[in-house]
Motif scaffolding. Structure first.
Motif, PDB file in Angstrom:
ATOM      1  N   TRP A  90      -5.754  -2.458   9.770  1.00 40.03           N
ATOM      2  CA  TRP A  90      -4.363  -1.917  10.051  1.00 40.03           C
ATOM      3  C   TRP A  90      -3.353  -2.829   9.256  1.00 40.03           C
ATOM      4  CZ3 TRP A  90      -0.966  -4.600  12.722  1.00 40.03           C
ATOM      5  CH2 TRP A  90      -1.333  -5.303  13.683  1.00 40.03           C
ATOM      6  N   PHE A  91      -3.617  -4.372   9.806  1.00 50.87           N
ATOM      7  CA  PHE A  91      -2.805  -5.163   9.097  1.00 50.87           C
ATOM      8  C   PHE A  91      -2.757  -5.218   7.627  1.00 50.87           C
ATOM      9  CE2 PHE A  91      -1.562  -9.650   8.167  1.00 50.87           C
ATOM     10  CZ  PHE A  91      -0.460  -9.896   9.011  1.00 50.87           C
ATOM     11  N   LYS A  92      -4.074  -5.432   7.189  1.00 50.94           N
ATOM     12  CA  LYS A  92      -4.241  -5.528   5.831  1.00 50.94           C
ATOM     13  C   LYS A  92      -3.509  -4.455   5.286  1.00 50.94           C
ATOM     14  CE  LYS A  92      -8.722  -7.841   5.909  1.00 50.94           C
ATOM     15  NZ  LYS A  92     -10.052  -7.875   5.756  1.00 50.94           N
ATOM     16  N   THR A  93      -3.934  -3.200   5.760  1.00 51.24           N
ATOM     17  CA  THR A  93      -3.369  -1.809   5.064  1.00 51.24           C
ATOM     18  C   THR A  93      -1.738  -1.980   4.821  1.00 51.24           C
ATOM     19  OG1 THR A  93      -5.176  -0.711   5.700  1.00 51.24           O
ATOM     20  CG2 THR A  93      -3.423   0.377   5.035  1.00 51.24           C
ATOM     21  N   ALA A  94      -1.185  -2.372   5.973  1.00 56.72           N
ATOM     22  CA  ALA A  94       0.443  -2.441   6.018  1.00 56.72           C
ATOM     23  C   ALA A  94       0.650  -3.549   4.847  1.00 56.72           C
ATOM     24  CB  ALA A  94       0.718  -2.778   7.531  1.00 56.72           C
ATOM     25  N   VAL A  95       0.166  -4.717   4.922  1.00 51.54           N
ATOM     26  CA  VAL A  95       0.569  -5.773   4.039  1.00 51.54           C
ATOM     27  C   VAL A  95       0.415  -5.364   2.552  1.00 51.54           C
ATOM     28  CG1 VAL A  95       0.284  -8.273   3.342  1.00 51.54           C
ATOM     29  CG2 VAL A  95       0.403  -7.569   5.789  1.00 51.54           C
ATOM     30  N   THR A  96      -0.726  -4.714   2.294  1.00 55.69           N
ATOM     31  CA  THR A  96      -0.919  -4.430   0.973  1.00 55.69           C
ATOM     32  C   THR A  96      -0.325  -3.033   0.354  1.00 55.69           C
ATOM     33  OG1 THR A  96      -2.645  -2.837   1.593  1.00 55.69           O
ATOM     34  CG2 THR A  96      -3.271  -5.217   0.830  1.00 55.69           C
ATOM     35  N   SER A  97       0.349  -2.350   1.548  1.00 55.70           N
ATOM     36  CA  SER A  97       1.424  -1.258   1.064  1.00 55.70           C
ATOM     37  C   SER A  97       2.657  -1.708   1.126  1.00 55.70           C
ATOM     38  CB  SER A  97       1.175  -0.123   2.105  1.00 55.70           C
ATOM     39  OG  SER A  97       1.551  -0.563   3.479  1.00 55.70           O
TER      40      SER A  97
END
Length: 106
Positions: A90-97
């Motif tokens: 969820w952290f990776k997804t948020a940062v990449t978005s």
């Protein structure tokens, strides 16, 4: 004691024997250690103490308190991450978005 002809053994047989001997030594040392601890605990009880009181420690590894959460899931505040170890999906997804890690701070 059993006599073993090491010269007649293959390399594989010698390695198996080596592992068995190492395991037997470890188990023996563990039994001796447990007996020593039991004797010390009995003596401490006899004198009105616990062994941990006398040594100032507890048996086993000391427990570390859990790290405080540093980041919070953007949609579900009950999901957190300490900022240590592998980044959660969820952290990776948020940062990449495009969400800044600072926006996810607790």
């Amino acid at each position: 004691m059993v006599q073993i002809d090491l010269e007649a053994m293959s390399l594989t047989e010698l390695k198996v024997l080596q592992k068995k001997v190492a395991k037997a030594v470890d188990e023996f040392e563990e039994r001796q250690k447990n007996q020593a601890i039991a004797a010390l605990e009995a003596k401490a009880r006899e004198m009105g103490f616990s062994l941990s009181e006398l040594t100032g420690s507890t048996q086993g590894k000391a427990r570390r308190k859990p790290a405080a959460p540093k980041y919070r899931h953007p949609d579900d505040a009950s999901i957190t991450w300490t900022g240590k170890g592998r980044q959660p999906a969820w952290f990776k997804t948020a940062v990449t978005s495009g969400v800044s890690p600072d926006d996810l701070l607790v």
